[in-house]
Design a protein around this motif. Structure first.
Motif, PDB file in Angstrom:
ATOM      1  N   LYS A  33       0.868  -1.190   0.000  1.00 22.09           N
ATOM      2  CA  LYS A  33       0.000   0.000   0.000  1.00 22.09           C
ATOM      3  C   LYS A  33       0.895   1.228   0.000  1.00 22.09           C
ATOM      4  CE  LYS A  33      -3.822  -1.824   2.774  1.00 22.09           C
ATOM      5  NZ  LYS A  33      -4.410  -1.744   4.117  1.00 22.09           N
ATOM      6  N   PRO A  34       0.384   2.381  -0.468  1.00 25.84           N
ATOM      7  CA  PRO A  34       1.203   3.597  -0.383  1.00 25.84           C
ATOM      8  C   PRO A  34       1.640   3.861   1.061  1.00 25.84           C
ATOM      9  CG  PRO A  34      -0.697   3.978  -1.776  1.00 25.84           C
ATOM     10  CD  PRO A  34      -0.897   2.632  -1.136  1.00 25.84           C
ATOM     11  N   LEU A  35       2.856   4.323   1.213  1.00 20.94           N
ATOM     12  CA  LEU A  35       3.439   4.559   2.542  1.00 20.94           C
ATOM     13  C   LEU A  35       2.550   5.437   3.413  1.00 20.94           C
ATOM     14  CD1 LEU A  35       6.024   3.942   4.141  1.00 20.94           C
ATOM     15  CD2 LEU A  35       7.119   5.858   2.992  1.00 20.94           C
ATOM     16  N   ILE A  36       1.919   6.424   2.800  1.00 21.05           N
ATOM     17  CA  ILE A  36       1.094   7.362   3.582  1.00 21.05           C
ATOM     18  C   ILE A  36      -0.104   6.665   4.241  1.00 21.05           C
ATOM     19  CG2 ILE A  36      -0.397   8.123   1.678  1.00 21.05           C
ATOM     20  CD1 ILE A  36      -0.212  10.979   2.871  1.00 21.05           C
ATOM     21  N   ASP A  37      -0.532   5.524   3.667  1.00 22.13           N
ATOM     22  CA  ASP A  37      -1.644   4.759   4.264  1.00 22.13           C
ATOM     23  C   ASP A  37      -1.407   4.475   5.735  1.00 22.13           C
ATOM     24  OD1 ASP A  37      -3.702   2.482   2.582  1.00 22.13           O
ATOM     25  OD2 ASP A  37      -2.894   4.278   1.645  1.00 22.13           O
ATOM     26  N   VAL A  58      -1.430  15.649  -6.364  1.00 20.99           N
ATOM     27  CA  VAL A  58      -2.477  16.134  -5.468  1.00 20.99           C
ATOM     28  C   VAL A  58      -3.752  15.296  -5.589  1.00 20.99           C
ATOM     29  CG1 VAL A  58      -3.994  18.113  -5.006  1.00 20.99           C
ATOM     30  CG2 VAL A  58      -1.549  18.475  -5.314  1.00 20.99           C
ATOM     31  N   THR A  59      -4.101  14.876  -6.807  1.00 16.59           N
ATOM     32  CA  THR A  59      -5.343  14.095  -6.964  1.00 16.59           C
ATOM     33  C   THR A  59      -5.230  12.733  -6.275  1.00 16.59           C
ATOM     34  OG1 THR A  59      -4.533  13.442  -9.137  1.00 16.59           O
ATOM     35  CG2 THR A  59      -6.178  15.180  -9.079  1.00 16.59           C
ATOM     36  N   LYS A  60      -4.034  12.135  -6.302  1.00 17.58           N
ATOM     37  CA  LYS A  60      -3.853  10.837  -5.619  1.00 17.58           C
ATOM     38  C   LYS A  60      -4.022  11.003  -4.110  1.00 17.58           C
ATOM     39  CE  LYS A  60      -0.998   8.497  -9.015  1.00 17.58           C
ATOM     40  NZ  LYS A  60       0.316   7.925  -9.346  1.00 17.58           N
ATOM     41  N   TYR A  61      -3.445  12.076  -3.570  1.00 18.39           N
ATOM     42  CA  TYR A  61      -3.594  12.311  -2.130  1.00 18.39           C
ATOM     43  C   TYR A  61      -5.033  12.695  -1.773  1.00 18.39           C
ATOM     44  CZ  TYR A  61       1.443  11.982  -1.401  1.00 18.39           C
ATOM     45  OH  TYR A  61       2.735  11.524  -1.314  1.00 18.39           O
ATOM     46  N   TYR A  64      -7.792  10.202  -0.547  1.00 19.99           N
ATOM     47  CA  TYR A  64      -7.955   9.759   0.840  1.00 19.99           C
ATOM     48  C   TYR A  64      -9.098  10.477   1.552  1.00 19.99           C
ATOM     49  CZ  TYR A  64      -3.741   6.978   0.484  1.00 19.99           C
ATOM     50  OH  TYR A  64      -2.824   6.020   0.105  1.00 19.99           O
ATOM     51  N   GLY A  65      -9.637  11.511   0.920  1.00 24.05           N
ATOM     52  CA  GLY A  65     -10.810  12.174   1.476  1.00 24.05           C
ATOM     53  C   GLY A  65     -10.520  13.329   2.409  1.00 24.05           C
ATOM     54  N   TYR A  66      -9.263  13.709   2.542  1.00 19.36           N
ATOM     55  CA  TYR A  66      -8.897  14.853   3.382  1.00 19.36           C
ATOM     56  C   TYR A  66      -8.471  16.020   2.498  1.00 19.36           C
ATOM     57  CZ  TYR A  66      -8.605  11.074   6.792  1.00 19.36           C
ATOM     58  OH  TYR A  66      -8.882   9.984   7.570  1.00 19.36           O
ATOM     59  N   PRO A  67      -8.633  17.264   2.971  1.00 23.69           N
ATOM     60  CA  PRO A  67      -8.166  18.405   2.177  1.00 23.69           C
ATOM     61  C   PRO A  67      -6.661  18.308   1.921  1.00 23.69           C
ATOM     62  CG  PRO A  67      -9.540  19.155   4.006  1.00 23.69           C
ATOM     63  CD  PRO A  67      -9.283  17.692   4.226  1.00 23.69           C
ATOM     64  N   VAL A  68      -6.259  18.573   0.694  1.00 28.86           N
ATOM     65  CA  VAL A  68      -4.836  18.600   0.336  1.00 28.86           C
ATOM     66  C   VAL A  68      -4.434  20.056   0.148  1.00 28.86           C
ATOM     67  CG1 VAL A  68      -3.073  17.882  -1.321  1.00 28.86           C
ATOM     68  CG2 VAL A  68      -4.970  16.339  -0.777  1.00 28.86           C
ATOM     69  N   ILE A  69      -3.423  20.470   0.886  1.00 30.87           N
ATOM     70  CA  ILE A  69      -2.982  21.862   0.823  1.00 30.87           C
ATOM     71  C   ILE A  69      -1.546  21.907   0.301  1.00 30.87           C
ATOM     72  CG2 ILE A  69      -4.537  22.799   2.575  1.00 30.87           C
ATOM     73  CD1 ILE A  69      -2.284  22.367   4.623  1.00 30.87           C
ATOM     74  N   MET A  70      -1.277  22.878  -0.549  1.00 37.54           N
ATOM     75  CA  MET A  70       0.057  23.028  -1.128  1.00 37.54           C
ATOM     76  C   MET A  70       0.814  24.132  -0.401  1.00 37.54           C
ATOM     77  SD  MET A  70      -0.894  22.668  -5.158  1.00 37.54           S
ATOM     78  CE  MET A  70       0.797  22.462  -5.712  1.00 37.54           C
ATOM     79  N   ASP A  71       2.145  24.055  -0.453  1.00 38.14           N
ATOM     80  CA  ASP A  71       2.964  25.137   0.109  1.00 38.14           C
ATOM     81  C   ASP A  71       2.586  26.448  -0.568  1.00 38.14           C
ATOM     82  OD1 ASP A  71       4.267  23.157   1.506  1.00 38.14           O
ATOM     83  OD2 ASP A  71       6.152  23.300   0.401  1.00 38.14           O
TER      84      ASP A  71
END
Length: 201
Positions: A33-37, A58-61, A64-71
Motif C-alpha cells: 500500500k502507499p506509505l502514507i496509508d 495532489v489528486t492521488k492524495y 484519501y478524502g482529506y483536504p490537500v494543501i500546497m505550500d
C-alpha cells in the motif's frame, strides 16, 4: 485537557525526496500500500480533522478524502513551509504534524504531546527519540503547535530562514522523549524501506 477533536492532524508529503531519486515518498509501496496509508491509519485515531500537505500528485492524495494543501512558496521550502500551509488551513486550536514516511509513529503521540504542551504552558512541543545507546535525537517534524503561531512563523520565513530548530528557539518550546526509537524510523533510501518492512511485520 486538550481533546482529540481540538487537534488537526497534518501529514507532510510535500518534500522532494532527493535521496529516494525524487519519487513521491508518500506513494512508495509499503506492505503493498502507499506509505502514507500507514501514517494516516495511525494518526487519524489521535486527532479530529486531518490535512495533507503535498506539492505534487495532489489528486492521488485527495483520494484519501482529506483536504490537500500546497505550500504557499513554490520551491519545496521544507517542513516549515508545510507547517505554514497547515496553520493557514487549520480550524482547530492545535495542529499536530507528522511526515508521510513514518509508518510506525507512536499511537500515543498526540496525547503525550498535548499533556506536555498544557503542563509546561508551551507554544510548541516536538518529539524526541531515545536510541538503545541512550542518545536522544530531536524529531522536529513531529510537532504539536498552537494555531496562533502562524504570524510568528510567517515573520520567521520572511527573513529567509528555513531552519526548523531556529524557529523553535524563538518560542516557548518543549519536547517529549519517546523510548521507542523505531517509531520514528523514516524512509530515505530503498534499503531503509526494506528494513522497515521487516521490522513492522
Amino acid at each position: 485537557m486538550i481533546s482529540a477533536e481540538h487537534i488537526t492532524g497534518l501529514i507532510l508529503a510535500g518534500g522532494r525526496a532527493q535521496r529516494m531519486g525524487g519519487i513521491d515518498k508518500g506513494l512508495i509501496p509499503f506492505h503493498n500500500k502507499p506509505l502514507i496509508d500507514s501514517t494516516i491509519t495511525r494518526l487519524k485515531k489521535q486527532v479530529g480533522p486531518m490535512l495533507i500537505n503535498a506539492n505534487r500528485n495532489v489528486t492521488k492524495y485527495a483520494a484519501y478524502g482529506y483536504p490537500v494543501i500546497m505550500d504557499e512558496t513554490p520551491d519545496f521550502s521544507g517542513p516549515l513551509a508545510g507547517f505554514s500551509a497547515g496553520l493557514s488551513a487549520c480550524k482547530t486550536q492545535y495542529l499536530l504534524s507528522a511526515p508521510c514516511d513514518s509508518p510506525m509513529l507512536p499511537l500515543d503521540l498526540a496525547s503525550r504531546m498535548a499533556n506536555e504542551l498544557e503542563q509546561g504552558n508551551y507554544q510548541l512541543v516536538y518529539a524526541s527519540s531515545k536510541e538503545a545507546d541512550g542518545k536522544v535525537w530531536a524529531q522536529p517534524v513531529f510537532c504539536l503547535m498552537r494555531t496562533n503561531l502562524h504570524e510568528s512563523l510567517e515573520i520567521f520565513l520572511q527573513k529567509g530562514d528555513l531552519k526548523i530548530d531556529r524557529w523553535f528557539k524563538e518560542l516557548r518550546s518543549g519536547t517529549v522523549v519517546f523510548e521507542e526509537a523505531h517509531a520514528f524510523a523514516n524512509v530515505n533510501t530503498p534499503e531503509e524501506l526494506k528494513a522497515l518492512e521487516q521490522v513492522s511485520l
